[in-house]
Scaffold this active site. Structure first.
Site, short mmCIF file in Angstrom:
data_model
loop_
_atom_site.label_atom_id
_atom_site.label_comp_id
_atom_site.label_asym_id
_atom_site.label_seq_id
_atom_site.Cartn_x
_atom_site.Cartn_y
_atom_site.Cartn_z
N ASP A 59 0.87 -1.19 0.00
CA ASP A 59 0.00 0.00 0.00
C ASP A 59 0.90 1.23 0.00
O ASP A 59 1.65 1.45 0.95
CB ASP A 59 -0.86 -0.05 1.26
CG ASP A 59 -1.80 1.16 1.39
OD1 ASP A 59 -1.62 2.14 0.64
OD2 ASP A 59 -2.69 1.10 2.24
N VAL A 60 0.83 2.03 -1.06
CA VAL A 60 1.76 3.16 -1.16
C VAL A 60 1.54 4.22 -0.08
O VAL A 60 2.42 5.04 0.16
CB VAL A 60 1.71 3.85 -2.56
CG1 VAL A 60 2.13 2.89 -3.65
CG2 VAL A 60 0.34 4.45 -2.84
N ASN A 86 1.99 5.79 -9.98
CA ASN A 86 0.71 5.67 -10.69
C ASN A 86 -0.44 5.30 -9.78
O ASN A 86 -1.58 5.69 -10.06
CB ASN A 86 0.87 4.62 -11.81
CG ASN A 86 -0.48 4.16 -12.32
OD1 ASN A 86 -1.14 4.85 -13.06
ND2 ASN A 86 -0.92 2.98 -11.87
N TYR A 152 -9.90 14.76 -4.49
CA TYR A 152 -9.06 14.28 -5.60
C TYR A 152 -8.36 15.44 -6.28
O TYR A 152 -7.16 15.39 -6.57
CB TYR A 152 -9.92 13.50 -6.59
CG TYR A 152 -9.16 12.85 -7.72
CD1 TYR A 152 -8.54 11.61 -7.54
CD2 TYR A 152 -9.06 13.46 -8.96
CE1 TYR A 152 -7.86 11.01 -8.58
CE2 TYR A 152 -8.37 12.86 -10.01
CZ TYR A 152 -7.78 11.63 -9.82
OH TYR A 152 -7.09 11.04 -10.85
P1 ADP Z 1 -6.25 3.86 -13.11
O1 ADP Z 1 -5.41 2.88 -13.86
O2 ADP Z 1 -7.12 4.73 -13.97
O3 ADP Z 1 -5.45 4.67 -12.12
P2 ADP Z 1 -7.31 1.55 -11.70
O4 ADP Z 1 -8.24 1.55 -10.54
O5 ADP Z 1 -7.55 0.62 -12.83
O6 ADP Z 1 -7.30 3.05 -12.23
O7 ADP Z 1 -5.83 1.33 -11.23
C1 ADP Z 1 -5.33 1.86 -10.07
C2 ADP Z 1 -4.44 0.79 -9.49
O8 ADP Z 1 -3.80 1.31 -8.34
C3 ADP Z 1 -5.26 -0.42 -9.07
O9 ADP Z 1 -4.64 -1.60 -9.53
C4 ADP Z 1 -5.25 -0.32 -7.56
O10 ADP Z 1 -5.30 -1.58 -6.93
C5 ADP Z 1 -3.93 0.37 -7.30
N1 ADP Z 1 -3.91 1.07 -6.03
C6 ADP Z 1 -4.83 1.95 -5.57
N2 ADP Z 1 -4.48 2.39 -4.36
C7 ADP Z 1 -3.31 1.78 -4.05
C8 ADP Z 1 -2.44 1.83 -2.92
N3 ADP Z 1 -2.72 2.57 -1.86
N4 ADP Z 1 -1.30 1.09 -2.96
C9 ADP Z 1 -1.02 0.33 -4.02
N5 ADP Z 1 -1.80 0.23 -5.10
C10 ADP Z 1 -2.94 0.94 -5.12
#
Ligand code: ADP
Length: 251
Positions: A59-60, A86, A152
């Site tokens: 979790d970032v 990302n 956001y």
């Molecule tokens: P987008 O690609 O448009 O940003 P998605 O929801 O498809 O939207 O991708 C976002 C990715 O980031 C997902 O795979 C999600 O699991 C991941 N993600 C979201 N929050 C976290 C976090 N806190 N730590 C790691 N990964 C995360």
């Protein structure tokens, strides 16, 4: 092979934009550490992409997970050349009078704290080896107020501030930091927002955004732009916020 033998770290690589970036990076010769908080998604991504990629669950918004991610890249591949922040979460289009603390904190924690933790760990490693390239995935909500809710929008504006500060601070040391201001992309993030926002508030702000949106992007479109900024082809670009939005922000 535009980033041959470079070592790259990509967050949120389990789906959507991050998955497309990780896939493209491996295809262009990089060695990749890919992190996502969905263990199943990152495992599937890694086995699908194959080759020089290591998956991690994390979790970032947790500093320890970002530190482990950067350290893993250095331990396995000996260096860190490229970092793509990302991973991100969206809000439900709440304006400031409606936003709840949990939504506000989560947007800040994932979209701002996460990139800062990863950059704080990666920058010294990059500088030791003469530089590197950081690409932060922001949004059209990073440059205007009409594309998302207060949380956001504020978080993505903050990410641009972090990007520009980093670009300026290290410009003479070979380290570049740029951002993309991404428009609507066909990913889970949009699906989840549409479902919730439409349930809660009718068409509302999402409808207004969609009505003015010239078209949805594909994750591969974003990966193309990230590849360019990450590679030495963009050696002259630092502190840039590149719109990848089919012209939405030109209005
Ligand atoms: P987008 O690609 O448009 O940003 P998605 O929801 O498809 O939207 O991708 C976002 C990715 O980031 C997902 O795979 C999600 O699991 C991941 N993600 C979201 N929050 C976290 C976090 N806190 N730590 C790691 N990964 C995360």
């Amino acid at each position: 092979m535009r980033i041959q033998d470079k070592v790259a770290v990509v967050t949120g690589a389990g789906s959507g934009i991050g998955l497309a970036i990780a896939r493209r990076f491996v295809a262009e010769g990089a060695k990749v550490v890919a992190l996502d908080w969905h263990a199943d998604a990152i495992a599937a991504a890694v086995s699908d992409i194959g080759g020089a990629i290591i998956g991690m669950t994390g979790d970032v918004s947790k500093e320890a997970d970002c530190v482990a991610m950067i350290d893993r890249a250095a331990a396995e591949f000996g260096r860190v050349d490229i970092l793509v922040n990302n991973a991100g979460v969206m809000d439900l289009f709440q304006s400031v009078a409606d936003v709840d603390n949990a939504t506000w904190r989560r947007c800040m924690a994932v979209n701002v704290d996460g990139p800062m933790y990863a950059m704080r760990r990666a920058v010294p490693l990059m500088l030791e080896l003469g530089g590197g390239s950081i690409v932060n995935i922001a949004s059209v909500a990073a440059t205007g107020g009409g594309a998302a809710g207060a949380a956001y929008t504020a978080s993505k504006h903050a990410l641009i501030g972090l990007t520009k500060s980093t670009a300026f601070q290290y410009a003479k040391l070979g380290l570049r930091c740029n951002a993309l201001a991404v428009g609507g992309v066909s990913t889970n993030i949009m699906d989840s927002v549409e479902g919730h926002a439409l349930d809660q508030a009718g068409l509302g702000r999402l409808g207004a955004y969609q009505a003015s949106n010239p078209g949805m992007l594909e994750p591969a479109d974003i990966a193309n732009a990230v590849l360019f900024l990450a590679s030495d082809e963009a050696r002259h670009l630092n502190g840039a916020v590149l719109p990848v939005d089919m012209g939405w922000s030109a209005a």
